[in-house]
Design a protein around this motif. Structure first.
Motif: not given
Ligand SMILES: [Zn+2]
Length: 623
Positions: A476-487
């Motif tokens: 929700k914070e990042l609004g970017n699924a790929q970066i969220s998953e990586q993180l």
């Protein structure tokens, strides 16, 4: 890779045991430090061990096997990270409450049930890795589950237990261990054997690992991670069996990536061993009861290997394996043959290995005369094979005993074994010891059972953040699924959460820096494990406009590991951001050039100091 039907047809069964070290400051039953870096050795203890009867009366198979090897063990003791409890000269202290709390947190994450009481037990360890010959272990929960690709895999039990010691060296009968690691709390998560394919095993292991990493303790705005990270802090044991084969435990896999390859190879190994068995039975194979002494025959051998051994006092023993010709050399996996399995058993007696007749004997420099002498003496026919061992008499006899036992098993069954990684690239394993039976647990009478009240358990759950919530929050914070998953999968999630709880509104920049910039710096050999407050300081300066996004990496590169003067770093390396009036003046000075040239000229000189967007809007707005 095969399909699900294939694995069903061969009766594939697979279960996991995941061991994860916790990140408490103290050990499970004493106050020793769990961090042994730069610790100094203060002494050593030597022990010999023998098997005692377990709770069920029978001496466990693997236990008597280990003690039959008659080895002695030396334990190195350290200043901060070992004490009398660790070498069993003092009763255990109060159990580490923080470790129990963590284990309960995991119990809730796996939706497991709690027993009425958590009862500390002693699990017998007679491979010498523990100076007390036992490891404390307690079941904290049972009957949980995880979801993998829409399928529920039962978690049979969750244990909280003591880490074993680290092996330093093993030469013949003398084994040396460090007891700094011993007693560090770890959790063990066990699945039932219903995993249906090697790929599913890998996914289940990944899922369990992720849950352990992402289930954390809420501390104010931050999340405290509960587990240690890095090489060796998580280990997976995989149990594999197929119909007509047996249960084999592959121990200590550290990389999940290749887990499916190891499992495929184990299936293949068992299938091949079953095939070899059927062949041997068809041929009416048999194994010599007693070895034959061949030392005299080797007296005139000119080949260096045998000659050196014999002149150093070694004896040479040989044995006939009737009907085994071709079977010893039959491949059962990448670089593995039945001969290597037999050799593994012999090595347990401290010998280098065996020589067998399905090998190219010229590599041992054995002369043709010697080989025909051996064949005559052992009465070898066309369909027979033989094995030879050269070593000091005691070891040689013991090794031959183990080797012949393994050869006999080839005609009976796939032996139930614990196997260790032999080659992580090829994904193959070697024999480590017979699979332990069930008689290794007995109550730890020096330690009180732990009662978990409902209100305490609720309190633990209230302070817990779960994987799902954490992933939901960052995406929700990042609004970017790929970066969220990586993180979520990265080692720096807790750092991200800490920084973004201190400095708001720059989540994407923080995530991108931690995921990409730090990796880049690490690849360049630059240490980036700075104190988290140094990172907070740097990002706060970015957020206030003191440095640019492009400059963050450079500031990190030059910053001290512990909190220090970041503003001095910025000044010394000319990393302060140029903006507003100052930037406008710079643009005005170059007012005659074309817009693109002005942009290029400034960015080539001040890439780390100027924000590209600000510059382009200034140039664009210029009359
Ligand atoms: Zn201690």
């Amino acid at each position: 890779m095969h399909d699900l039907k294939y694995y069903n047809d061969i009766g594939f069964k697979c279960g996991l045991e995941i061991h994860q070290r916790l990140s408490t400051e103290e050990k499970l039953f004493c106050s020793c430090s769990t961090d042994s870096s730069n610790d100094t050795q203060v002494g050593k203890v030597e022990r010999r061990q023998r098997a005692v009867a377990g709770e069920l009366g029978a001496i466990d198979r693997s236990t008597s096997f280990e003690s039959s090897r008659g080895r002695s063990f030396v334990y190195n003791v350290f200043k901060r990270s070992s004490c009398l409890v660790d070498i069993d000269e003092e009763p255990p202290h109060q159990v580490n409450a923080r470790a129990v709390e963590t284990a309960l947190r995991f119990a809730s994450a796996f939706n497991a049930k709690l027993p009425d009481e958590i009862e500390p037990m002693r699990k017998e360890v007679v491979d010498g890795s523990d100076p007390s010959a036992f490891q404390r272990s307690m079941m904290v929960a049972y009957d949980g589950s995880i979801e993998v690709n829409g399928r529920s895999i039962p978690i049979t039990s969750i244990f909280l237990e003591e880490e074993s010691s680290g092996i330093v060296s093993s030469k013949g009968d003398a084994v040396v261990y460090n007891v700094d690691r011993i007693g560090i709390p770890l959790v063990e998560i066990d699945t039932d054997p219903s995993i249906s394919t090697p790929a599913e095993a890998k996914e289940a292991a990944l899922k369990i690992g992720t849950i352990l990493r992402l289930t954390g303790r809420k501390e104010g705005n931050s999340v405290a991670s509960e587990v240690q990270r890095g090489i060796g802090t998580i280990r997976q044991d995989v149990n594999v069996s197929i119909r007509g084969g047996t249960r084999v435990e592959i121990k200590g896999l550290q990389e999940i990536e290749s887990m499916d390859v190891f499992i495929e190879n184990e299936i293949e190994r068992q299938l091949k061993l079953i095939e070899i068995k059927q062949n041997l039975l068809k041929k009416g194979a048999s194994v010599d009861k007693e070895p034959t002494e061949l030392t005299g025959l080797m007296k005139h051998e000119r080949g260096r290997i045998i000659k050196d051994a014999v002149s150093a006092g070694a004896v040479v023993l040989g044995a006939r394996l009737r009907g085994f010709r071709g079977s010893l050399g039959a491949e059962i996996g990448p670089d593995r043959r039945l001969g290597s399995e037999i050799s593994d058993y012999a090595k347990m007696a401290g010998v280098k290995g065996i020589i067998h007749s399905d090998e190219d004997l010229s590599k041992y420099e054995l002369s043709d005369e010697t080989v025909s002498g051996v064949m005559e003496k052992l009465d070898i026919s066309d369909s027979d094979a033989f094995i030879i061992i050269a070593a000091e008499k005691g070891a040689c006899e013991k090794a031959m005993g183990y080797a012949l036992e393994r050869a006999r098993m080839a005609m009976a069954q796939v032996p139930p074994e614990t196997r260790a990684v032999a080659d992580s690239k090829k994904g193959n394993t070697r024999f480590m010891r017979p699979l332990p039976g069930g008689s290794r647990m007995y109550p730890e009478t020096d330690s009180e059972p732990i009662e978990v009240t409902e209100s305490y358990y609720n309190e633990v759950k209230r302070h817990t953040i779960y994987m799902e919530e954490r992933i939901r929050r960052i995406s929700k914070e990042l609004g970017n699924a790929q970066i969220s998953e990586q993180l979520a999968l990265s080692t720096r999630l807790a750092l991200y959460e800490h920084i973004t709880s201190e400095v708001q509104g720059i989540n994407l920049v923080v995530a991108a820096t931690l995921l990409e910039k730090l990796k880049e710096l690490e690849r360049a050999g630059i240490g980036v494990e700075l104190h988290r407050d140094v990172f907070v300081d740097i990002f706060r300066r970015y957020s206030k406009g003191e440095i640019t996004k492009a400059g963050i990496g450079e500031v990190i590169r030059h910053s001290p590991i512990s909190p220090g003067d970041v503003s001095r770093i910025i000044k010394e390396h000319s990393l302060a951001r140029i903006s507003g009036d100052e930037l406008k003046k710079m643009v005005d000075r170059l007012a005659t050039g074309a817009k693109a040239d002005v942009m290029r000229e400034i960015m080539s000189k001040y890439r780390l100091n100027v924000d590209g967007e600000e510059l382009s809007s200034l140039i664009g707005g210029r009359k």
